[in-house]
Design a protein around this motif. Structure first.
Motif, PDB file in Angstrom:
ATOM      1  N   GLY A   1      25.738  60.155  53.449  1.00  0.00           N
ATOM      2  CA  GLY A   1      26.743  58.724  53.282  1.00  0.00           C
ATOM      3  C   GLY A   1      27.632  58.693  52.099  1.00  0.00           C
ATOM      4  N   GLU A   2      27.686  57.805  51.748  1.00  0.00           N
ATOM      5  CA  GLU A   2      29.153  57.577  51.671  1.00  0.00           C
ATOM      6  C   GLU A   2      29.260  57.053  50.041  1.00  0.00           C
ATOM      7  OE1 GLU A   2      32.890  57.127  52.218  1.00  0.00           O
ATOM      8  OE2 GLU A   2      31.728  58.098  54.617  1.00  0.00           O
ATOM      9  N   VAL A   3      29.727  57.455  49.353  1.00  0.00           N
ATOM     10  CA  VAL A   3      29.519  56.664  47.657  1.00  0.00           C
ATOM     11  C   VAL A   3      31.173  56.183  47.112  1.00  0.00           C
ATOM     12  CG1 VAL A   3      29.777  59.001  46.372  1.00  0.00           C
ATOM     13  CG2 VAL A   3      29.135  57.312  45.069  1.00  0.00           C
ATOM     14  N   ARG A   4      31.215  54.999  46.644  1.00  0.00           N
ATOM     15  CA  ARG A   4      32.670  54.839  45.709  1.00  0.00           C
ATOM     16  C   ARG A   4      32.030  54.450  43.885  1.00  0.00           C
ATOM     17  NH1 ARG A   4      34.883  51.292  50.454  1.00  0.00           N
ATOM     18  NH2 ARG A   4      34.016  52.616  52.285  1.00  0.00           N
TER      19      ARG A   4
ATOM     20  N   VAL B   1      26.028  54.560  49.321  1.00  0.00           N
ATOM     21  CA  VAL B   1      25.472  53.534  51.000  1.00  0.00           C
ATOM     22  C   VAL B   1      25.110  55.529  51.228  1.00  0.00           C
ATOM     23  CG1 VAL B   1      26.065  52.369  52.605  1.00  0.00           C
ATOM     24  CG2 VAL B   1      26.892  51.971  50.447  1.00  0.00           C
ATOM     25  N   THR B   2      24.168  54.680  51.951  1.00  0.00           N
ATOM     26  CA  THR B   2      23.559  56.030  53.166  1.00  0.00           C
ATOM     27  C   THR B   2      22.631  55.027  54.154  1.00  0.00           C
ATOM     28  OG1 THR B   2      21.108  56.015  52.511  1.00  0.00           O
ATOM     29  CG2 THR B   2      22.726  57.667  51.923  1.00  0.00           C
ATOM     30  N   PRO B   3      22.922  55.548  55.675  1.00  0.00           N
ATOM     31  CA  PRO B   3      22.499  54.677  57.029  1.00  0.00           C
ATOM     32  C   PRO B   3      21.141  54.440  56.865  1.00  0.00           C
ATOM     33  CG  PRO B   3      23.330  56.944  57.234  1.00  0.00           C
ATOM     34  CD  PRO B   3      23.260  57.017  56.054  1.00  0.00           C
ATOM     35  N   GLN B   4      20.256  54.142  55.683  1.00  0.00           N
ATOM     36  CA  GLN B   4      19.070  53.735  55.141  1.00  0.00           C
ATOM     37  C   GLN B   4      19.197  52.733  54.031  1.00  0.00           C
ATOM     38  OE1 GLN B   4      19.025  57.416  55.371  1.00  0.00           O
ATOM     39  NE2 GLN B   4      19.164  57.234  57.685  1.00  0.00           N
ATOM     40  N   ALA B   5      20.463  52.873  53.040  1.00  0.00           N
ATOM     41  CA  ALA B   5      19.610  52.187  52.233  1.00  0.00           C
ATOM     42  C   ALA B   5      20.977  51.962  51.079  1.00  0.00           C
ATOM     43  CB  ALA B   5      18.885  52.675  51.274  1.00  0.00           C
ATOM     44  N   ALA B   6      21.716  51.269  50.090  1.00  0.00           N
ATOM     45  CA  ALA B   6      22.389  51.053  49.346  1.00  0.00           C
ATOM     46  C   ALA B   6      21.878  51.131  48.128  1.00  0.00           C
ATOM     47  CB  ALA B   6      23.719  50.124  49.720  1.00  0.00           C
ATOM     48  N   ARG B   7      22.411  51.639  46.853  1.00  0.00           N
ATOM     49  CA  ARG B   7      22.387  51.279  45.713  1.00  0.00           C
ATOM     50  C   ARG B   7      23.814  51.729  44.455  1.00  0.00           C
ATOM     51  NH1 ARG B   7      18.685  52.220  42.246  1.00  0.00           N
ATOM     52  NH2 ARG B   7      16.735  51.783  43.798  1.00  0.00           N
TER      53      ARG B   7
ATOM     54  N   LEU C   1      23.817  56.008  29.098  1.00  0.00           N
ATOM     55  CA  LEU C   1      22.642  55.089  29.675  1.00  0.00           C
ATOM     56  C   LEU C   1      23.319  54.788  30.828  1.00  0.00           C
ATOM     57  CD1 LEU C   1      21.102  52.755  29.211  1.00  0.00           C
ATOM     58  CD2 LEU C   1      23.115  50.966  28.877  1.00  0.00           C
ATOM     59  N   THR C   2      22.004  54.848  31.739  1.00  0.00           N
ATOM     60  CA  THR C   2      22.141  54.569  33.204  1.00  0.00           C
ATOM     61  C   THR C   2      21.496  53.268  33.672  1.00  0.00           C
ATOM     62  OG1 THR C   2      22.369  56.416  33.692  1.00  0.00           O
ATOM     63  CG2 THR C   2      22.384  55.396  35.788  1.00  0.00           C
ATOM     64  N   ILE C   3      22.308  52.491  34.234  1.00  0.00           N
ATOM     65  CA  ILE C   3      21.141  50.845  35.386  1.00  0.00           C
ATOM     66  C   ILE C   3      21.778  51.818  36.599  1.00  0.00           C
ATOM     67  CG2 ILE C   3      20.726  50.144  33.450  1.00  0.00           C
ATOM     68  CD1 ILE C   3      23.209  48.428  34.051  1.00  0.00           C
ATOM     69  N   SER C   4      20.452  50.709  37.493  1.00  0.00           N
ATOM     70  CA  SER C   4      20.604  51.162  38.410  1.00  0.00           C
ATOM     71  C   SER C   4      19.582  50.237  39.531  1.00  0.00           C
ATOM     72  CB  SER C   4      19.916  52.545  39.261  1.00  0.00           C
ATOM     73  OG  SER C   4      20.604  52.602  40.599  1.00  0.00           O
ATOM     74  N   ASN C   5      20.342  49.657  40.204  1.00  0.00           N
ATOM     75  CA  ASN C   5      19.462  48.842  41.193  1.00  0.00           C
ATOM     76  C   ASN C   5      19.707  48.990  42.487  1.00  0.00           C
ATOM     77  OD1 ASN C   5      17.837  46.842  39.435  1.00  0.00           O
ATOM     78  ND2 ASN C   5      19.513  45.415  39.721  1.00  0.00           N
ATOM     79  N   PRO C   6      19.119  48.996  43.786  1.00  0.00           N
ATOM     80  CA  PRO C   6      19.431  48.413  45.442  1.00  0.00           C
ATOM     81  C   PRO C   6      19.846  47.517  45.859  1.00  0.00           C
ATOM     82  CG  PRO C   6      17.478  47.889  44.602  1.00  0.00           C
ATOM     83  CD  PRO C   6      17.315  48.253  43.825  1.00  0.00           C
TER      84      PRO C   6
END
Length: 157
Positions: free
Chosen positions: A6-9, A83-89, A143-148
Motif C-alpha cells: 500500500g501507500e504510506v505518507r 493506505v492499503t486497498p482494504q483499509a487506512a490508518r 508514545l504511539t496513537i492510532s485510529n482507522p
C-alpha cells in the motif's frame, strides 16, 4: 514512501518542550490532513478526537517526561497515513527524552471523582483504538496513537 502492500505518507517534525507550541503542533496536523483526500473527508468529530489525543500526548510529554529538562529539549513527532486497498490508518508517534514510564502502573480515576491530573493516559485510550508507550533502544520513550480512517471513496490516496 511506497510500500508494496500500500501507500504510506509520513511527515516528521521536531518541537521544543514548550506548551506554547501546541498551536504549531495542531497546525502541522491540519496541514497534513489537507494534503490527503481521505483525511479531508474524514468525519470532523473523529479528526478532532485524534487531534485532542495528539495534544494530550504532547502536553503529557512537556509536563511530565520533560518537566525537569530545558524547554529546548527536543520532542520528535511523526504523523503517518497508511493506505492499503482494504483499509487506512492514521498514526501519530512522539518521542521524548524523559525517564522510563510504565502506564500499566497507573490507577484509573474512579468515575465521578474529581482530582487534579491523572486522566491523560485514560483519555488517550478512549480517544484512539491503539495506544502504546515503549522505551526504545535509543533511551527515548515513544508514545504511539492510532485510529482507522474510513475509506470513503476508492482510487484516491
Amino acid at each position: 514512501m511506497h510500500d508494496p502492500w500500500g501507500e504510506v505518507r509520513v511527515q516528521r517534525q521536531v518541537f521544543g518542550s514548550d506548551l506554547g507550541l501546541l498551536v504549531e503542533l495542531q497546525g502541522w496536523f491540519e496541514n497534513f490532513c489537507q494534503q490527503h483526500p481521505l483525511l479531508v473527508q474524514w468525519d470532523i468529530t473523529q479528526r478532532y478526537r485524534f487531534k485532542l489525543a495528539m495534544v494530550e500526548g504532547f502536553t503529557n510529554t512537556v509536563r511530565h517526561a520533560h518537566q525537569h529538562l530545558p524547554s529546548e529539549t527536543e520532542i520528535e513527532a511523526e504523523i503517518a497515513l497508511w493506505v492499503t486497498p482494504q483499509a487506512a490508518r492514521l498514526t501519530f508517534r512522539i518521542w521524548d527524552c524523559g525517564a522510563p514510564f510504565d502506564p500499566t502502573q497507573l490507577e484509573e480515576p474512579e468515575p465521578g471523582t474529581l482530582q487534579l491530573g491523572g486522566y491523560g493516559w485514560f483519555l488517550l485510550r478512549r480517544l484512539c483504538d491503539r495506544v502504546t508507550y515503549d522505551r526504545g533502544e535509543d533511551d527515548r520513550n515513544c508514545l504511539t496513537i492510532s485510529n482507522p480512517v474510513p475509506m470513503t471513496f476508492e482510487g484516491q490516496v
